[in-house]
Each structure stands twice: as C-alpha cells, then as structure tokens.
Design a protein around this motif. Structure first.
Motif: not given
Length: 544
Positions: A339-364
C-alpha cells in the motif's frame, strides 16, 4: 632542464590516473606546504569521499565553499554547498544537511541569474522530493537542472539531471521511458565524460533502477561494468560495497547461494560510515540466503540490521514471518508495504503478496494482486516480471480449482525462469505444475515434477522448499524411503555438527555432492534443517 614536479602536480596527476591514495597524500602535502587554491581543495574533497574519509571530505568541501566565496566565485561555492547537502543527507545527517540547504538557498537568491551551481542545488532538492515519495516534484526539478547543465555545458550536472529524470519516470510508473533515459546516460558515463563521484552515483542508481524494473539483463550488464570500474580503482571505498551487494542479488537469482553469501559479507566489510544503500543491500541479501535455506534466526538478525538503515526489508521479512508460521503478521506486513510503495516497488512486492494471501486462504485478494500484475505486463515487459506474474497466476488458478490452466501457466513460468537461469524459481514453478498434475489425476507426472524440483532444491540447500515437496510427495504422511549407506554417513556427520565442506573433506566428495545428499536426507526424513535432521536421527536410532 626539466622542473621537478611539485606535490600539487603529482596529486593532480594521480587523480587523473585514478590512484586515489597517492592523490590524497600528495594533495594533503601540497596543502600543508603552502595551501591550495579552491579548485584543488574541492578535488581533495572528492578524493577523500572516494576513500571513505567522510569527515575530512566534509571539511575540505566546506573550505572550498568558503574559498570560492572569498574570491567571488559564487557559482562554484554553490556547487560545493549542493554536494555537501547531498553527501550529508545520504549519510543520515539531516540537521547539518538542512542547515546547508538553507544557507545555499539564500546564496542562490542573491544571484541575478540562474547558474550551473543553482542546477546542482536543484538536484539536491529534487532528490529530497524523490526520497520523500513526491516523484512528480522531483521530476520537474531534475528537468530544470538538466536544462541548466546543457546551458552551461556542465557535464556532471547534465548527467545528474538525466539520472534523476530516468529514475523519476520509473518511480512514476513509466519503466520503458525511464530505462531509455538511463541507457542514454550510461553512454556518457562509459565514455568517461563524467567525473568519478557522479559516475559512481550513476552506476549504483542505474543498477537500482534495473532492479526496480526487474530487468535482469541490464542489471547483469551494469553490475559487471560497475565491478570493472571499481576494480580499476582498488583503493576506492565509496561504491565498492554497493557493487558487491548488487552482485549478491544476481547470484541469488542464479542459484549461486554460497557465493552470494560470501559476496554479501564482503560488501559488509567494505561499507563506509553513513552509506545506507550499501548497508541495506548487503545485509538484506545475506538475509535472503538464510531465509531460502530456512535459517530463521540468522535471517531475522540480518533483516533487522538492514532495517537499521531506515529502509524496510520487504518482502523478505514478511516471507520470513510466513516461514515461521506467523501468517497474520506476514499478511499485515506485506499489505502495508504494498500500500505504501511507489508504482515500481509495488510491482516488485506483488508476487510475495500473492504467496502470502494464498497461505492465509485469501484467494480473492491473491486474485486481485495477480490481475494487477497481469495488467501491467506489456509487449516490452522484462522476462523476470513476466515469469513472476505467470507463476503467481498459476498458484492462484490452482487455488481456484482450475488445475488445467494452472498447469499451463506454471509451465510457461518454468520456461521463462529457465531462460533467466533462475534454478530456485524454476523449481518452484515445477512444484506448482506437480500439484496441478496431481489435481488432474496424473500421479506419474506429478511425481516426476516433484522429483525434479526436489533435486534442484537439494543442490541449493533450500530446506523449507525440500520439506514442502516431501510433504506433497507423501500426502502429509510418514517418510518411508530408507536412507542409503552413504546418506547415513552424511547424516552422522551432520549430527556431529560438521559443515558440508568438512563432510566433503572427510568422505572425499565434492561439496555439491554433499549438498545433494543432505537435500535427499531432509526430503526422506521430512525435515527442513540440519538441526531437525540430527534430532530425528537420534530419536529414531538411525545413527550411533
């Protein structure tokens, strides 16, 4: 009859030849003998910076500023003030930097017309805006600085202005435009048109931008160029640590984790006081190697040291929380970072966000992140970005129950990781492919994918990944595969606390072979670390 060279002549010559220590000694001697004119005091300040003599550099720059004012050269005095501001703020000395900024602003206001010195001051102001998250304001001032550099044919100012323009465009979400600008800049740098300190700043900033844009090819090319440039100046302290930190990151991607750890530690040994970028990079990359190998305590220490620079160690720290079962904290950390990242850094962080959301069951939530990743892919997107997006898509498709689409996406990701020579990431793609095959009822193909991934993880010593694959292979049940006699020998030495290197020496094996045996042992025992393997061995009477 030739005239003997003076200390000043020798100092100037040594500077031209990149012999910084000799230049420093000669210029200091010339200063002691009879003083230096302001331009040579400024030269001495540059040498002191390159050698990591921070306080001496600040003192010489201050003297040069004052001497320029004494002789009525306000423009050069303003340039010295601008370098002081940039140097102090980068070193975390915000009070002194702010004081110099106020002084420089008053000096600039006394000028009837804009000068090159005003342009250097604009660079320091623009850097403050960029670091403060206002990339648009930074871009405007970088453009003005570049125009002044062109007006006065000031090469260093042109270079710093162009650097700021490129990095600002990247931060604003225009990677192709930003990288084109930086490529143009590097032509001037490689031609030797820019003085040493701006050259080092540019090398390091361009490498940072390549990372932000996930351009592995450019990063590899410019890392090699920076390494050559630093290597030609062996007594230089400034920039050397950053060069090593960037190398460590590339080595991690390419699976040379032992070498990456050595390089990261070498960077730690070369960090100059007040160099937050190099400090962060070196410790963060060391932490990444430990995290991938499942060494949680060492990872935590490295990331916490990195965080002392003021930069957040993400996504590494969030993924560490996931590794140690603190899933809610992992989710909170990565969501806030994104949420706090600029556009470039945000895209770099998104794959990790996907992994973590899936791990906690937040598929949406994971699906929303994948859609953002996919929407940002363009025809000119870098292979690294595309591979990460496809792998994240495959994981989400699998969680959504579309195993066929997940299999196709995972294999596409695997091909891209293979081209990038990224073995760990490629093996992770094969794990997803194996899970998809299992969901489709193709047990043989699933086993083949898992076996291939396991072999790669074993070579790397990726204990958490090994444990995950073993759990998948055994459906969460007990490990039934017996250890071979050689594996029992290796296990006995692991339990004795021996390193892979020591085991290799005792058993007349290569370290790579020992690493493979260790990986197979972890997999067969269903454990994720050497300590756990030793405990299992003693508890189950596998060794004497």
């Amino acid at each position: 009859m030739s005239v003997p060279a003076t200390a000043l002549d020798l100092g100037r010559s040594a500077f031209t030849e990149h012999r910084w220590s000799a230049a420093f000694e000669c210029l200091v001697r010339a200063d002691d003998d009879g003083g230096l004119p302001p331009q040579d005091i400024e030269l001495l300040a540059s040498v002191a910076m390159l050698l990591g003599h921070n306080e001496e550099a600040i003192g010489y720059l201050t003297r040069a500023h004052n001497e320029y004012l004494t002789v009525g050269d306000t423009d050069s005095a303003l340039r010295c003030a601008a370098w002081l501001i940039m140097f102090l703020l980068d070193a975390g000395e915000h009070a002194r930097g702010s004081g110099w900024l106020g002084k420089a602003n008053r000096l600039a206001e006394s000028l009837e017309h804009a000068t090159a010195g005003v342009g250097f001051l604009l660079i320091s102001v623009a850097l403050g805006s960029l670091r403060g998250g206002d990339a648009e304001a930074g871009y405007v001032n970088f453009c003005r600085a570049f125009e002044l550099g062109e007006s006065f044919n000031e090469k260093d100012l042109q270079a710093m202005g162009r650097l700021g323009i490129g990095t600002s465009r990247l931060a604003l979400g225009y990677p192709e435009e930003g990288l084109r600008t930086l490529d143009e800049l590097m032509v001037s740098v490689m031609a030797g048109e820019v003085s040493p300190i701006p050259t080092g700043i540019i090398y390091c900033a361009v490498l940072g931008s390549c990372r932000l844009a996930q351009d592995v090819g450019r990063a590899r090319e410019w890392t090699a160029a920076l390494e050559r440039w630093c290597g030609e100046r062996p007594d230089m302290v400034m920039f050397g640590a950053q060069c090593q930190a960037y190398r460590a990151e590339l080595l991690i991607l390419h699976g040379a984790w032992d070498q990456a750890l050595e390089v990261a530690r070498a960077a730690e040994g070369r960090i100059r006081k007040g160099d937050p970028d190099a400090t962060f990079g070196a410790w963060y990359q060391e932490g990444e190697v430990f995290r991938l190998r499942g060494r949680a305590e060492e990872t935590e220490r490295a990331f916490r040291t990195a965080a002392e620079t003021g930069f957040e160690p993400e996504p590494g720290m969030a993924l560490l929380r996931l590794l140690t079962g603190r899933n809610s904290e992992a989710q909170a950390r990565i969501r806030r970072a994104v949420a706090e990242a600029d556009p470039g850094n945000r895209r770099r962080l998104l794959p990790a966000l996907v992994d973590i959301e899936l791990a906690v069951g937040e598929t949406g939530a994971a699906r929303a992140a994948v859609e953002e990743l996919l929407a940002g892919l363009r025809d000119g997107s870098q292979l690294l970005e595309s591979a990460g997006a496809r792998q994240a898509e495959a994981a989400v498709l699998l969680a959504e129950g579309d195993a066929g689409a997940a299999l196709r996406a995972s294999r596409q990701a695997w091909r891209q990781w293979y081209v990038l020579e990224a073995p760990f990431k490629a093996a992770c793609a094969r794990v997803i492919a194996g899970r998809a095959c299992a969901a489709l009822g193709d047990a043989d193909s699933a086993a083949m994918e898992f076996e291939a991934a396991l072999e790669e993880f074993a070579d790397l010593g990726a204990a958490p990944a090994i444990a995950e694959v073993q759990a998948l292979r055994n459906g969460g049940g007990e490990v039934k595969t017996a250890l071979t006699p050689r594996e029992l020998e290796v296990l006995r030495l692991i339990a004795a606390g021996e390193s892979n290197k020591a085991i290799a020496r005792q058993l007349y094996l290569s370290e790579k072979t020992v690493a493979r045996h260790a990986g197979n042992i972890f997999a067969k025992l269903g454990v994720g670390s050497r300590t756990a393997a030793a405990s299992y061995a003693f508890e189950n009477h596998l060794i004497g």
